[in-house]
Motif scaffolding. Structure first.
Motif, PDB file in Angstrom:
ATOM      1  N   PHE A 418       0.806  -1.219   0.000  1.00 12.37           N
ATOM      2  CA  PHE A 418       0.000   0.000   0.000  1.00 12.37           C
ATOM      3  C   PHE A 418       0.839   1.268   0.000  1.00 12.37           C
ATOM      4  CE2 PHE A 418       0.000  -1.958   4.264  1.00 12.37           C
ATOM      5  CZ  PHE A 418       0.714  -1.017   4.990  1.00 12.37           C
ATOM      6  N   ASP A 419       2.141   1.187   0.275  1.00 15.88           N
ATOM      7  CA  ASP A 419       3.005   2.359   0.185  1.00 15.88           C
ATOM      8  C   ASP A 419       3.763   2.409  -1.141  1.00 15.88           C
ATOM      9  OD1 ASP A 419       3.867   4.756   1.409  1.00 15.88           O
ATOM     10  OD2 ASP A 419       5.789   3.859   1.917  1.00 15.88           O
ATOM     11  N   GLY A 420       3.420   1.523  -2.062  1.00 24.51           N
ATOM     12  CA  GLY A 420       3.964   1.616  -3.406  1.00 24.51           C
ATOM     13  C   GLY A 420       5.033   0.604  -3.772  1.00 24.51           C
ATOM     14  N   TYR A 421       5.619  -0.080  -2.801  1.00 27.05           N
ATOM     15  CA  TYR A 421       6.612  -1.104  -3.128  1.00 27.05           C
ATOM     16  C   TYR A 421       5.941  -2.239  -3.911  1.00 27.05           C
ATOM     17  CZ  TYR A 421       9.565   1.105   0.452  1.00 27.05           C
ATOM     18  OH  TYR A 421      10.309   1.992   1.186  1.00 27.05           O
ATOM     19  N   ALA A 422       6.647  -2.754  -4.916  1.00 26.71           N
ATOM     20  CA  ALA A 422       6.084  -3.829  -5.739  1.00 26.71           C
ATOM     21  C   ALA A 422       7.084  -4.973  -5.840  1.00 26.71           C
ATOM     22  CB  ALA A 422       5.746  -3.301  -7.129  1.00 26.71           C
ATOM     23  N   GLN A 423       6.594  -6.179  -5.620  1.00 27.27           N
ATOM     24  CA  GLN A 423       7.411  -7.368  -5.827  1.00 27.27           C
ATOM     25  C   GLN A 423       6.850  -8.114  -7.021  1.00 27.27           C
ATOM     26  OE1 GLN A 423      10.205  -8.079  -3.834  1.00 27.27           O
ATOM     27  NE2 GLN A 423      10.634  -9.408  -5.576  1.00 27.27           N
ATOM     28  N   GLY A 424       7.696  -8.405  -8.010  1.00 31.57           N
ATOM     29  CA  GLY A 424       7.243  -9.050  -9.233  1.00 31.57           C
ATOM     30  C   GLY A 424       7.007 -10.532  -9.059  1.00 31.57           C
ATOM     31  N   SER A 425       7.076 -11.248 -10.161  1.00 35.72           N
ATOM     32  CA  SER A 425       6.757 -12.678 -10.149  1.00 35.72           C
ATOM     33  C   SER A 425       7.857 -13.520  -9.521  1.00 35.72           C
ATOM     34  CB  SER A 425       6.499 -13.162 -11.577  1.00 35.72           C
ATOM     35  OG  SER A 425       7.652 -12.927 -12.390  1.00 35.72           O
ATOM     36  N   THR A 571      12.551  -6.496  -3.515  1.00 33.64           N
ATOM     37  CA  THR A 571      13.630  -6.360  -4.489  1.00 33.64           C
ATOM     38  C   THR A 571      13.037  -5.927  -5.830  1.00 33.64           C
ATOM     39  OG1 THR A 571      13.476  -8.689  -5.124  1.00 33.64           O
ATOM     40  CG2 THR A 571      15.054  -8.112  -3.370  1.00 33.64           C
ATOM     41  N   GLU A 572      13.907  -5.556  -6.749  1.00 35.03           N
ATOM     42  CA  GLU A 572      13.444  -5.106  -8.056  1.00 35.03           C
ATOM     43  C   GLU A 572      14.597  -5.161  -9.045  1.00 35.03           C
ATOM     44  OE1 GLU A 572      12.470  -0.933  -8.028  1.00 35.03           O
ATOM     45  OE2 GLU A 572      14.418  -0.381  -7.199  1.00 35.03           O
TER      46      GLU A 572
END
Length: 828
Positions: A418-425, A571-572
């Motif tokens: 909800f704070d914008g961090y995204a974890q991919g597949s 991570t990204e």
């Protein structure tokens, strides 16, 4: 004719026309102006100029006698909505000049704001459109809501029109709502109750048809009448600490046209005008720097007075050292500005600027003006308080106990926080989702009021401290930092340079993540909203015990816990951020090589590995890393990068100039130098043009968020441009940037953005102690924000992150560097 002369001419003509207008007597009623809001002297009513309801900016709002008293007038699905609750989609604002009416089409839901994963916003199965309208009625205005179709039956009693009243002006003031009466409470008081859906709600303070707010106050008295139905007055802080007082009326069954109709009558003081504000550095000035006070005046103030500079004497009889007419600058935003230049005054002492019955706070003129009590609070207070994985003692006080020693669990894949961090597949590491990742419970600073660690702010802070040591040779020791004991003792020197210890602390978190995962972390943050909004000791967020999924909840075995409260690490794949970190690690390695040789060497190794992993990226992505790696290693491949990409880099000189100036001597290539000098001259012309748009001497475009951090950054870059290209860039630009942060900025609140710095500073800020209505010395807020289209605002209120939040980087170390830079260029 120069631009300044043109502005002055227009200003004089404007005053003359204003005088004629006043002789004819202004219409004492609201009218639709050219900026598309309703206006009369002392009252402005806006609709949909802003749409930032989470930050209490949006919908219908109005400014009464110079103060924004109400906002977020709109349909909402809850009595007192918070930050993560449904909001409508806003259409284009429309105006009807014949009717003097403003309206906008709105609709639920706003699906563009819905994100999958762990976003706590839940949009209900409710779709409807409506028009929100505002029109003037003499000294009052009417708010009308027309629905496209009636509200569904199962939503009756839930959808209502809300208007939020700013609490900071109302505490201790009174109200009437028909026969009910009371005092606006300083704190939220119960009772709360559980509604039909099991949600906690605050019992209204009162209910009725006609609300009168602050009847005892000429400045704030207003009435709100509901044409057909009941008004409720609710304390929005019952559910949310950052809530405002809410006036609400429910939509009735079957209603479409005039589903809401309120008449609002704010009391407007006849002849009200914005009181003159003297804006200057709350710290003071060096004898050799340019000294200009800015006076902010009401647009209809025709009585220009003389300005006086007084030197404060010990006997109380203060000496007048200069009296003169102020220099007219012109109009900016909604105010007129004049300037008072007293640069020729160099005698050390304490001074005040006086304009009529308005006096500035005392300030000093001194060779030592920046040597104490200015940058030091950031290093003595703000950075230690923000340190993670440590206990922070401060004499009798404990700022926070040892925290987050259970960092961190690998974030779930295919998730957006909800704070914008995204974890991919993929986790991009050897760890599976929710596996404990070792080595992350060391170093780092809490980035902001929400206790997360963002890799770019961690390395950015370490880098700015590194550059400060390199440029200014800072030696300062007021803090004991013991990494082995995870202990900080503020105001207890330990014989080590505090800057080096803080750089080490920042590098440890970045290197720890890289060593554990073979890559950088994007961020480390708590998983639940309850943790995220926590106000209090950082140690209270988790149990400090690494989670073991095999244990029952609450069970503790072998130092592991069955409570999954550990923060998550994301991570990204982001070449830009990787190269940004490479630049910071290379910078830090230069200053750490004698203090912590092994960490310095390892930091450089990682920086070079990140460079090699991203060799195919564009030059603009790589330029900062190339700069720092060239300065650190002197290797030919980094020099060749600049020669090969010189044209591309100099064509973006506004972003690269401060970097290229630092390495131009290492390049020593005539063609590169020629193009650089040409581009630098063009940059100077561009900046000069931007500086002419406002009276503060810096490029400044007000926005919803305060501009202080960006202007600080401009000042930092100007230091490098001035010292590397002194024949092109004077020192004025960096000094103007510092003055802006220290109080020479627009708006009624002329406080220094740096808490605890200067005669007047921000003393209620959005920091980790915001619930206490307090501040952290040396924290720097973003500052004066824009209430669109033209109202500068800096409220004394602890819950407006777009005005008074502390963050790393802009929130301290840029300010440190800029202050040290000012002292350096003026005293060396």
């Amino acid at each position: 004719m120069k631009n300044q002369d043109i502005r002055s001419l227009f200003f004089v003509l404007f005053l003359a026309l204003s005088a004629i207008s006043c002789q004819k007597e202004d219409k004492d009623e609201l009218v639709l102006n050219e900026l598309e809001y309703l206006e009369m002297q002392g009252l402005n009513v806006m609709l949909a100029h802003d749409f930032y309801p989470e930050g209490h900016q949006g919908g219908v709002s109005f400014i009464q006698n110079g103060l924004r008293v109400a906002t977020n007038g709109d349909l909402r699905l809850e009595p007192t909505p918070g930050q993560w609750q449904p909001i409508p989609k806003v259409g284009e604002r429309q105006i009807d000049r014949e009717k003097q009416e403003i309206w906008v089409e709105m609709s639920y839901p706003d699906s563009s704001r819905h994100r999958k994963g762990f976003n706590p916003i839940i949009y209900p199965d409710l779709n409807f459109k409506y028009k929100l309208k505002v029109r003037p009625e003499g000294r009052s205005f009417r708010i009308i809501v027309d629905l496209e179709k009636p509200i569904p039956e199962d939503w009756i009693g839930k959808v209502g029109f809300n208007l939020e009243l700013f609490p900071g002006l109302l505490f201790g003031k009174s109200y009437y709502l028909d026969d009910e009466k009371g005092i606006f409470p300083l704190q939220a008081n119960g009772p709360l109750f559980t509604d039909d859906e099991g949600k906690l709600q605050m019992t209204p303070l009162a209910a009725g048809k006609i609300l009168t707010v602050a009847p005892e106050s000429e400045e704030q008295r207003l009435t709100i009448e509901n044409n057909d139905g009941e008004l409720q007055l609710i304390d929005g802080r019952g559910e949310h600490n950052n809530g405002w007082f809410v006036v609400r009326s429910l939509i009735k069954a079957g209603m479409t046209t005039n589903a809401v109709e309120w008449l609002i009558t704010p009391n407007v003081i006849k002849g009200w005008m914005h009181k003159p504000v003297v804006q200057l550095s709350q710290v003071g000035y060096h004898p050799l720097q340019k000294k200009v006070a800015i006076l902010e005046l009401d647009a209809k103030d025709q009585s220009l007075k003389k300005v006086e500079l007084k030197r404060l004497e010990t006997n109380g009889h203060h000496a007048s050292v200069k009296t003169s007419e102020a220099q007219i600058w012109g109009k900016f935003l909604r105010y007129n500005y004049v300037q008072f230049d007293f640069s020729e005054i160099e005698e050390p002492g304490l001074y005040q600027v006086v304009y009529g019955d308005v006096k500035s706070e005392p300030f000093q003129i001194s060779d030592d003006v920046y040597k104490r009590h200015v940058w030091q609070p950031t290093l003595e207070y703000f950075l230690p308080v923000q340190m993670c994985h440590m206990r922070i003692n401060d004499r009798y006080r404990v700022w926070h106990d040892l925290c987050h020693m259970d960092d961190a669990l690998m974030a779930p894949t295919d998730s957006i926080h909800f704070d914008g961090y995204a974890q991919g597949s993929s986790t991009l590491t050897k760890y599976n989702p929710m596996d404990p990742v070792p080595g992350l419970n060391v170093g780092g600073w809490h980035d902001a009021g929400d206790y997360d660690l963002r890799v770019e702010s961690q390395i950015g802070t370490a880098q700015m401290l590194s550059l400060a040591i390199e440029e200014f040779g800072v030696e300062y020791d007021q803090t004991l930092i013991d990494q082995s004991m995870h202990l900080v003792e503020m105001h207890r020197p330990d014989g080590k340079n505090d800057l080096l210890q803080q750089i080490e602390h920042g590098v440890l978190t970045v290197v720890g993540g890289y060593d554990a995962m073979g890559r950088l972390y994007r961020g480390i943050i708590c998983p639940t909203l309850r943790q995220y909004v926590m106000l209090g000791d950082a140690a209270s967020m988790t149990d400090n015990l690494v989670y073991n999924a095999k244990l029952d909840s609450g069970e503790i075995v072998g130092g592991r816990s069955g409570i999954a409260d550990d923060r998550w690490v994301f991570t990204e794949q982001n070449p830009y951020r990787e190269l940004r970190v490479a630049a910071g690690l290379a910078s830090a390695s230069r200053v750490l090589k004698n203090y912590n040789p092994s960490l310095a060497a390892h930091s450089l190794e990682i920086a070079q590995s990140l460079w090699e992993a991203n060799t195919q990226e564009k030059a603009m992505v790589k330029v900062q890393a190339a700069t720092e790696l060239l300065l650190t290693t002197g290797e030919q491949k980094y020099k060749m990068f600049f020669i090969e990409h010189g044209e591309e880099l100099t064509s973006a000189i506004d972003r690269t100039g401060w970097l290229l100036g630092r390495i131009k001597d290492q390049i020593n290539e005539p063609a590169f130098e020629e193009q650089l000098v040409k581009s630098i001259a063009e940059l100077k012309q561009k900046i000069d043009k931007e500086r002419e748009e406002n009276p503060y001497g810096v490029p400044y475009k007000p926005n919803i968020w305060g501009a202080g951090w960006g202007i600080q950054r401009f000042g930092v870059e100007q230091y490098y441009l001035h010292t590397r290209f002194p024949e092109t860039f004077p020192n004025d630009y960096l000094l103007h940037a510092l003055n802006f942060v220290l109080g020479c900025h627009p708006g009624e609140n002329n406080a220094s953005f740096a808490s605890g710095v200067g005669s007047k500073s921000i003393k209620v800020a959005y920091g980790v102690n915001r619930a206490d209505w307090s501040f952290i010395p040396g924290g720097v807020v973003s500052g004066t924000a824009l209430i669109r289209p033209d109202f500068p605002e800096l409220l004394e209120w602890p819950f407006l992150w777009q005005q008074t939040e502390y963050v790393l980087g802009g929130g301290g170390t840029d300010f440190m560097f800029l202050t040290l830079a000012a002292d350096h260029v003026l005293n060396n």
